[in-house]
Design a protein around this motif. Structure first.
Motif, PDB file in Angstrom:
ATOM      1  N   PRO A 188       0.837  -1.212   0.000  1.00  0.00           N
ATOM      2  CA  PRO A 188       0.000   0.000   0.000  1.00  0.00           C
ATOM      3  C   PRO A 188       0.867   1.254   0.000  1.00  0.00           C
ATOM      4  CG  PRO A 188       0.035  -0.965   2.183  1.00  0.00           C
ATOM      5  CD  PRO A 188       0.795  -1.914   1.300  1.00  0.00           C
ATOM      6  N   SER A 189       1.777   1.310  -0.996  1.00  0.00           N
ATOM      7  CA  SER A 189       2.670   2.469  -1.178  1.00  0.00           C
ATOM      8  C   SER A 189       3.494   2.762   0.076  1.00  0.00           C
ATOM      9  CB  SER A 189       1.875   3.712  -1.598  1.00  0.00           C
ATOM     10  OG  SER A 189       1.217   3.487  -2.820  1.00  0.00           O
ATOM     11  N   LEU A 190       4.224   1.760   0.557  1.00  0.00           N
ATOM     12  CA  LEU A 190       5.034   1.919   1.759  1.00  0.00           C
ATOM     13  C   LEU A 190       6.378   2.569   1.437  1.00  0.00           C
ATOM     14  CD1 LEU A 190       4.414  -1.504   3.581  1.00  0.00           C
ATOM     15  CD2 LEU A 190       3.319   0.689   4.039  1.00  0.00           C
ATOM     16  N   GLY A 191       6.346   3.850   1.043  1.00  0.00           N
ATOM     17  CA  GLY A 191       7.573   4.613   0.912  1.00  0.00           C
ATOM     18  C   GLY A 191       8.146   4.873  -0.458  1.00  0.00           C
ATOM     19  N   PRO A 192       7.424   4.630  -1.572  1.00  0.00           N
ATOM     20  CA  PRO A 192       8.044   4.816  -2.880  1.00  0.00           C
ATOM     21  C   PRO A 192       7.879   6.222  -3.450  1.00  0.00           C
ATOM     22  CG  PRO A 192       5.869   3.914  -3.201  1.00  0.00           C
ATOM     23  CD  PRO A 192       6.057   4.077  -1.689  1.00  0.00           C
ATOM     24  N   ILE A 193       8.528   6.424  -4.611  1.00  0.00           N
ATOM     25  CA  ILE A 193       8.253   7.584  -5.458  1.00  0.00           C
ATOM     26  C   ILE A 193       6.904   7.349  -6.115  1.00  0.00           C
ATOM     27  CG2 ILE A 193       8.975   8.878  -7.504  1.00  0.00           C
ATOM     28  CD1 ILE A 193      11.852   7.824  -6.880  1.00  0.00           C
ATOM     29  N   ILE A 194       6.054   8.360  -6.095  1.00  0.00           N
ATOM     30  CA  ILE A 194       4.731   8.253  -6.721  1.00  0.00           C
ATOM     31  C   ILE A 194       4.694   9.162  -7.948  1.00  0.00           C
ATOM     32  CG2 ILE A 194       2.272   8.710  -6.445  1.00  0.00           C
ATOM     33  CD1 ILE A 194       3.159   6.295  -4.863  1.00  0.00           C
ATOM     34  N   GLY A 195       4.300   8.589  -9.093  1.00  0.00           N
ATOM     35  CA  GLY A 195       4.214   9.357 -10.327  1.00  0.00           C
ATOM     36  C   GLY A 195       3.645   8.488 -11.443  1.00  0.00           C
ATOM     37  N   ARG A 196       3.330   8.999 -12.571  1.00  0.00           N
ATOM     38  CA  ARG A 196       3.585  10.346 -13.013  1.00  0.00           C
ATOM     39  C   ARG A 196       2.718  11.370 -12.286  1.00  0.00           C
ATOM     40  NH1 ARG A 196       4.072  11.605 -19.460  1.00  0.00           N
ATOM     41  NH2 ARG A 196       5.231   9.643 -19.283  1.00  0.00           N
ATOM     42  N   PHE A 197       1.568  10.934 -11.757  1.00  0.00           N
ATOM     43  CA  PHE A 197       0.703  11.884 -11.070  1.00  0.00           C
ATOM     44  C   PHE A 197       0.273  11.305  -9.736  1.00  0.00           C
ATOM     45  CE2 PHE A 197      -2.828  14.556  -9.963  1.00  0.00           C
ATOM     46  CZ  PHE A 197      -2.585  15.786 -10.585  1.00  0.00           C
ATOM     47  N   GLY A 239      17.199   7.867 -11.639  1.00  0.00           N
ATOM     48  CA  GLY A 239      16.692   8.384 -12.898  1.00  0.00           C
ATOM     49  C   GLY A 239      15.803   7.377 -13.609  1.00  0.00           C
ATOM     50  N   TYR A 240      14.776   7.899 -14.279  1.00  0.00           N
ATOM     51  CA  TYR A 240      13.855   7.023 -15.019  1.00  0.00           C
ATOM     52  C   TYR A 240      13.291   7.775 -16.228  1.00  0.00           C
ATOM     53  CZ  TYR A 240       9.872   4.093 -16.195  1.00  0.00           C
ATOM     54  OH  TYR A 240       8.973   3.317 -16.876  1.00  0.00           O
ATOM     55  N   MET A 241      13.170   7.086 -17.345  1.00  0.00           N
ATOM     56  CA  MET A 241      12.543   7.645 -18.540  1.00  0.00           C
ATOM     57  C   MET A 241      11.180   6.990 -18.737  1.00  0.00           C
ATOM     58  SD  MET A 241      12.381   9.598 -21.189  1.00  0.00           S
ATOM     59  CE  MET A 241      14.025  10.243 -21.542  1.00  0.00           C
ATOM     60  N   ALA A 242      10.130   7.745 -18.494  1.00  0.00           N
ATOM     61  CA  ALA A 242       8.772   7.258 -18.705  1.00  0.00           C
ATOM     62  C   ALA A 242       8.395   7.531 -20.161  1.00  0.00           C
ATOM     63  CB  ALA A 242       7.802   7.955 -17.764  1.00  0.00           C
ATOM     64  N   LYS A 243       8.086   6.484 -20.892  1.00  0.00           N
ATOM     65  CA  LYS A 243       7.849   6.623 -22.322  1.00  0.00           C
ATOM     66  C   LYS A 243       6.499   7.256 -22.631  1.00  0.00           C
ATOM     67  CE  LYS A 243      10.811   2.703 -23.578  1.00  0.00           C
ATOM     68  NZ  LYS A 243      10.877   1.379 -24.238  1.00  0.00           N
ATOM     69  N   ASP A 244       6.435   7.889 -23.776  1.00  0.00           N
ATOM     70  CA  ASP A 244       5.190   8.472 -24.265  1.00  0.00           C
ATOM     71  C   ASP A 244       4.118   7.386 -24.316  1.00  0.00           C
ATOM     72  OD1 ASP A 244       3.335  10.176 -25.440  1.00  0.00           O
ATOM     73  OD2 ASP A 244       4.117   9.879 -27.470  1.00  0.00           O
ATOM     74  N   GLY A 245       2.986   7.618 -23.676  1.00  0.00           N
ATOM     75  CA  GLY A 245       1.895   6.644 -23.655  1.00  0.00           C
ATOM     76  C   GLY A 245       1.924   5.700 -22.478  1.00  0.00           C
ATOM     77  N   GLU A 246       3.013   5.708 -21.693  1.00  0.00           N
ATOM     78  CA  GLU A 246       3.087   4.822 -20.527  1.00  0.00           C
ATOM     79  C   GLU A 246       1.973   5.166 -19.544  1.00  0.00           C
ATOM     80  OE1 GLU A 246       7.049   3.777 -18.814  1.00  0.00           O
ATOM     81  OE2 GLU A 246       6.228   4.724 -17.005  1.00  0.00           O
ATOM     82  N   GLU A 247       1.185   4.166 -19.185  1.00  0.00           N
ATOM     83  CA  GLU A 247       0.024   4.331 -18.304  1.00  0.00           C
ATOM     84  C   GLU A 247      -0.964   5.372 -18.830  1.00  0.00           C
ATOM     85  OE1 GLU A 247      -1.187   2.678 -15.808  1.00  0.00           O
ATOM     86  OE2 GLU A 247       0.473   1.260 -15.649  1.00  0.00           O
ATOM     87  N   GLY A 248      -0.898   5.648 -20.148  1.00  0.00           N
ATOM     88  CA  GLY A 248      -1.839   6.562 -20.785  1.00  0.00           C
ATOM     89  C   GLY A 248      -1.404   8.008 -20.814  1.00  0.00           C
ATOM     90  N   GLU A 305      13.063  16.415 -10.264  1.00  0.00           N
ATOM     91  CA  GLU A 305      13.266  17.204 -11.475  1.00  0.00           C
ATOM     92  C   GLU A 305      12.786  16.389 -12.669  1.00  0.00           C
ATOM     93  OE1 GLU A 305      17.087  19.206 -13.739  1.00  0.00           O
ATOM     94  OE2 GLU A 305      16.964  19.361 -11.544  1.00  0.00           O
ATOM     95  N   ALA A 306      12.179  17.046 -13.648  1.00  0.00           N
ATOM     96  CA  ALA A 306      11.683  16.329 -14.824  1.00  0.00           C
ATOM     97  C   ALA A 306      11.549  17.256 -16.022  1.00  0.00           C
ATOM     98  CB  ALA A 306      10.322  15.690 -14.522  1.00  0.00           C
ATOM     99  N   THR A 307      11.709  16.664 -17.202  1.00  0.00           N
ATOM    100  CA  THR A 307      11.468  17.366 -18.470  1.00  0.00           C
ATOM    101  C   THR A 307      10.677  16.450 -19.393  1.00  0.00           C
ATOM    102  OG1 THR A 307      13.592  16.584 -19.360  1.00  0.00           O
ATOM    103  CG2 THR A 307      13.567  18.769 -18.315  1.00  0.00           C
ATOM    104  N   THR A 308      10.022  17.045 -20.366  1.00  0.00           N
ATOM    105  CA  THR A 308       9.177  16.281 -21.289  1.00  0.00           C
ATOM    106  C   THR A 308       9.343  16.788 -22.720  1.00  0.00           C
ATOM    107  OG1 THR A 308       6.888  15.576 -21.718  1.00  0.00           O
ATOM    108  CG2 THR A 308       7.188  17.827 -20.954  1.00  0.00           C
ATOM    109  N   ASP A 309       8.994  15.941 -23.693  1.00  0.00           N
ATOM    110  CA  ASP A 309       9.031  16.374 -25.091  1.00  0.00           C
ATOM    111  C   ASP A 309       7.628  16.631 -25.641  1.00  0.00           C
ATOM    112  OD1 ASP A 309       8.047  13.798 -25.289  1.00  0.00           O
ATOM    113  OD2 ASP A 309       9.604  13.062 -26.635  1.00  0.00           O
ATOM    114  N   LYS A 310       6.614  16.492 -24.780  1.00  0.00           N
ATOM    115  CA  LYS A 310       5.221  16.753 -25.169  1.00  0.00           C
ATOM    116  C   LYS A 310       4.483  17.214 -23.916  1.00  0.00           C
ATOM    117  CE  LYS A 310       3.275  13.614 -27.767  1.00  0.00           C
ATOM    118  NZ  LYS A 310       2.565  12.370 -28.194  1.00  0.00           N
TER     119      LYS A 310
END
Length: 382
Positions: A100-109, A163-172, A196-201
């Motif tokens: 039940p989310s015991l301490g992680p990074i939460i994202g993209r939202f 570091g992580y690259m979340a691909k376009d369309g990942e999880e919608g 910190e984060a950047t996006t191409d769209k």
């Protein structure tokens, strides 16, 4: 005979010095810095690592690059005793099963998006409905279930960069999103988390950490913890915990923590509709000071242990969650059952469902922009 006595005295002296030396070696705390060990192996053979961060005062925080989980955090009580202050599970395999989310990074939202839908520039996007018909915490395979790249930066206060690259369309979600999260265990017993984060769209982003704190050393629930939230408003929700759009004053409600108040004071006040909806506290508080600078957002004091935590953030709000849905089925690494209201989450964030409320601070990130956010949890005693 005299020579024998002297010799025996000498031997006793040397033996005493050797034992003293051994004792000193045992009492010498491990060197400050970061140590990397293997945490576990995925079914496909990939390896997750565990990073042990130590500061000059002996505080220890352990983080894995699987989901960026903070898996252990020890801090001294008023007598100097180091104890675990967060909820966790025993092994990598347990984290892999899902928690039940015991301490992680939460994202993209982080937090909820109504009906799993939002629109940017006239384009509608559909996400997983993984929480009562709504979207929560980035979806079924959010950032908490990804293996991140890790880098150690040595210094007077060492940092772990994930570091992580979340691909376009990942999880919608739209856009290739490059994310970097830095954990720094400071020598003042504060853990600083920089995002910190950047996006191409054009996309939406709302990163947070979901650690459950229990400053008693996990001896009892958090109802005696005295909480202060520097927020004069909160966001009421509908029965499915989606914000109505209103920012309501906390004055005269169970949500008034402008002065330190025991969490258990009003948590069972079922005459309050919002308490019923959240089964306790599971709401977003809006800071009185919504500036983007690092400011004090909340404090937590546990009177038995004397532990005191200050939370600073650049975010405009915090989701306070009192582990209302834990049921004791999970146990931690010491065999302690993780029961209802056994932890307190302070999830710094932008507002839940912000993409669907034009009056809320925007969570849209566009190309050539950089998302930045900082939260710091500082431990002391009093």
């Amino acid at each position: 005979m005299k020579l024998l006595i002297l010799t025996l005295s000498g031997l006793l002296f040397l033996t005493s010095m050797m034992h003293k030396s051994d004792t000193n070696e045992q009492e010498t705390p491990p060197k400050a810095g970061i140590e990397k060990t293997q945490f576990g192996t995925f079914p496909d053979g990939r390896v997750a690592d565990l990073f042990t961060l130590r500061n000059e005062k002996g505080m220890v925080v352990q983080v894995t690059n699987y989901g960026g989980y903070i898996v252990s955090w020890t801090a001294p009580d008023k007598a100097g005793k180091q104890e675990e202050i967060i909820l966790n599970v025993p092994t990598f395999a347990d984290y892999l099963k899902g928690t039940p989310s015991l301490g992680p990074i939460i994202g993209r939202f982080g937090n909820r998006i109504a009906n799993g839908k939002f629109t940017i520039d006239g384009q509608e996007y559909t996400l997983a409905q993984n929480n009562n018909g709504n979207h929560i915490h980035g979806g079924p395979t959010g950032f908490d279930k990804r293996l991140w790249q890790a880098k150690i930066i040595d210094g007077k206060e060492s940092s772990l960069v994930l570091g992580y690259m979340a691909k376009d369309g990942e999880e919608g979600y739209p856009g290739n999103l490059a994310v970097m999260v830095t954990y720094t265990l400071q020598n003042d017993n504060a853990l600083r988390i920089d995002y910190e984060a950047t996006t191409d769209k054009a996309t939406v982003i709302n990163l947070t950490n979901h650690t459950y704190f229990n400053l008693s050393g996990l001896k009892h629930d958090v109802l005696n913890h005295e909480l202060m939230v520097a927020a004069n408003r909160y966001l009421p929700t509908d029965p499915k915990q989606i914000p109505t759009g209103e920012l309501k004053p906390v004055n005269g409600t169970p949500f008034d923590f402008l002065k330190p108040t025991a969490i258990g004071t009003h948590i069972n006040d079922t005459t309050d509709t919002q308490i019923r909806y959240g089964k306790g506290y599971d709401h977003c508080w809006v800071f009185t000071n919504m500036s983007k600078g690092l400011k004090l957002g909340a404090t937590v004091y546990e009177p038995t242990s004397g532990r005191f935590m200050e939370m600073y953030t650049t975010e405009p709000a915090v989701q306070v969650y009192t582990a209302n849905n834990l049921n004791g089925k999970l146990v931690n690494k010491d065999g302690v059952a993780l029961s209802k209201r056994f932890g307190l989450c302070l999830e710094t964030e932008h507002f839940p469902d912000a993409p669907n409320h034009p009056n809320f601070p925007s969570t849209v990130l566009r190309p050539n922009e950089t998302y930045k956010s900082t939260t710091m949890y500082k431990l002391s005693v009093k």
